[in-house]
Scaffold this active site. Structure first.
Site, PDB file in Angstrom:
ATOM      1  N   GLU A  84       0.900  -1.138   0.000  1.00 28.19           N
ATOM      2  CA  GLU A  84       0.105  -0.113  -0.039  1.00 28.19           C
ATOM      3  C   GLU A  84       1.062   1.276   0.116  1.00 28.19           C
ATOM      4  OE1 GLU A  84      -4.077  -1.735   2.385  1.00 28.19           O
ATOM      5  OE2 GLU A  84      -2.388  -0.871   3.495  1.00 28.19           O
ATOM      6  N   CYS A  97       3.603   8.505   0.790  1.00 28.66           N
ATOM      7  CA  CYS A  97       4.227   7.701   1.856  1.00 28.66           C
ATOM      8  C   CYS A  97       4.321   6.305   0.999  1.00 28.66           C
ATOM      9  CB  CYS A  97       3.095   7.493   2.956  1.00 28.66           C
ATOM     10  SG  CYS A  97       3.634   6.352   4.210  1.00 28.66           S
ATOM     11  N   CYS A 104       6.759  -7.112   6.828  1.00 28.78           N
ATOM     12  CA  CYS A 104       7.971  -6.345   7.554  1.00 28.78           C
ATOM     13  C   CYS A 104       8.392  -7.503   8.446  1.00 28.78           C
ATOM     14  CB  CYS A 104       7.533  -5.257   8.424  1.00 28.78           C
ATOM     15  SG  CYS A 104       9.007  -4.639   9.353  1.00 28.78           S
ATOM     16  N   CYS A 108       7.380  -4.687  15.429  1.00 27.61           N
ATOM     17  CA  CYS A 108       6.757  -3.567  16.292  1.00 27.61           C
ATOM     18  C   CYS A 108       5.249  -3.768  16.664  1.00 27.61           C
ATOM     19  CB  CYS A 108       6.834  -2.188  15.804  1.00 27.61           C
ATOM     20  SG  CYS A 108       8.452  -1.881  14.913  1.00 27.61           S
ATOM     21  N   CYS A 111       2.155  -1.942  15.373  1.00 25.23           N
ATOM     22  CA  CYS A 111       2.085  -1.529  13.825  1.00 25.23           C
ATOM     23  C   CYS A 111       1.163  -2.747  13.167  1.00 25.23           C
ATOM     24  CB  CYS A 111       3.413  -1.721  13.196  1.00 25.23           C
ATOM     25  SG  CYS A 111       3.386  -1.616  11.587  1.00 25.23           S
ATOM     26  N   CYS A 329      -0.379   6.342   9.712  1.00 22.95           N
ATOM     27  CA  CYS A 329       0.659   5.698  10.250  1.00 22.95           C
ATOM     28  C   CYS A 329       0.198   4.356  10.954  1.00 22.95           C
ATOM     29  CB  CYS A 329       1.430   6.475  11.155  1.00 22.95           C
ATOM     30  SG  CYS A 329       2.387   7.595  10.382  1.00 22.95           S
TER      31      CYS A 329
END
Ligand code: SF4
Length: 336
Positions: A84, A97, A104, A108, A111, A329
């Site tokens: 995305e 962005c 990933c 975290c 996230c 975010c």
């Protein structure tokens, strides 16, 4: 292929090397999606290219628009995986962005992307194409070209270092988009070795670090890789970065209720922020359906702002954009 490789290919076919330059310009400068788009090249040559090559172009599979104007693209890659990217408009700028990995490898806790395991790194052209797609949307919907890029989408950019740097090289080169590197920010969770490597290579873009806590045990509890790269190592790498680049660092920081909302959390941040010239962005938290992480009340954010300012540290409070389409975010997770 590089421009030189394309030129050599044409020479090996008995053609002129400038034909390679033409194809290269179509691909990178004009964003050609097929060889048929390359109208200043003969039909026979286009056919020959079609027989020998593929253009692994990304495709914007789905576009969502938020009530605040933010646009989120679900981008299909040639192997059917999806990432995305987001266009964030404000009166003074339009920011892309972009993602650097599918999923990933870091974990975290706050996230949404972390819940997708890392499937692969994006190639330089896949990163570049996300930017081109957003630039086109910016021109179409906001009547102006893209002005800024942040590597804050899916993935840890410094875990895909070479490809991210190659993409930035193309984005900033006159043959590509010709954007100033000063308008590009690479945001990392803080990989000390790679921060030093970037400094050694004298990159010209800006650096942001997702800090979220300046106390090791708190940071490790929300960003477990901090156990491997503790704050002291990060500090040392950032000091090295600043000594080499003289470029101020941005710390991204969310204040969560019951996690980093104590006075001692603020004091630790103030101390950390004094090591290297920086500014602190206090970001609003965007829920990802996990009860553990809740935005701290405004009074806590105010306490952070007060203490940082009292100590001469620049601080901004950033409102989130695109929350209604899960584009803010930490929310990118291929949900659409
Ligand atoms: S915050 Fe960034 S580095 Fe951490 S899991 Fe999410 S995408 Fe990866």
């Amino acid at each position: 292929m590089t421009k030189e490789q394309l030129q050599q290919f044409f020479v090996s076919q008995g053609d002129k090397s400038f034909r390679g330059t033409q194809v290269y310009e179509w691909l990178w400068g004009k964003g050609a999606h097929s060889f048929d788009d390359m109208t200043n090249i003969s039909k026979e040559t286009r056919q020959m290219l079609d027989d020998n090559f593929v253009i692994n172009h990304i495709r914007v599979d789905q576009m969502q628009r938020s009530s605040d104007g933010t646009i989120k693209n679900a981008v299909k890659l040639h192997d059917d995986l999806t990432v995305e990217s987001v266009l964030i408009p404000t009166p003074s700028r339009t920011t892309a962005c972009v993602s650097s990995q599918v999923g990933c490898s870091l974990d975290c806790k706050f996230c949404a992307t972390a819940k997708l395991k890392r499937m692969r790194n994006l190639n330089p052209d896949e990163i570049y194409d996300q930017v081109v797609a957003i630039d086109n949307e910016s021109r179409l919907y906001f009547d102006k070209p893209l002005s800024n890029i942040v590597f804050m989408g899916m993935g840890e950019p410094l875990m895909n270092y070479n490809n991210v740097l190659k993409a930035i090289e193309k984005i900033t080169s006159p043959e590509g988009l010709g954007m100033s590197p000063k308008r590009i920010t690479v945001s990392t969770s803080g990989v000390p070795k790679m921060i030093k490597k970037m400094a050694d290579e004298e990159v010209k873009f800006k650096l942001a670090v997702s800090l979220h806590s300046a106390i090791d045990e708190v940071r490790t509890s929300i960003m477990p890789f901090n156990a491997t790269f503790p704050l002291n190592d990060l500090r040392e790498a950032l000091e090295y970065w600043y000594a080499k680049t003289k470029s101020r660092i941005t710390y991204e920081y969310v204040v969560w209720k019951g996690i980093n909302d104590r006075r001692k959390d603020v004091e630790a941040l103030v101390k950390f922020a004094k090591y290297v010239p920086c500014k602190v962005n206090l970001i609003e938290y965007n829920p990802i359906g996990d009860d553990h992480f809740k935005q701290a009340p405004d009074e806590t954010t105010d306490m952070y702002v007060r203490e940082l300012e009292r100590n001469g540290i620049t601080v901004t409070v950033r409102r989130s954009r695109g929350k209604d389409i899960d584009a803010a975010c930490g929310q990118l997770a291929n949900k659409s």
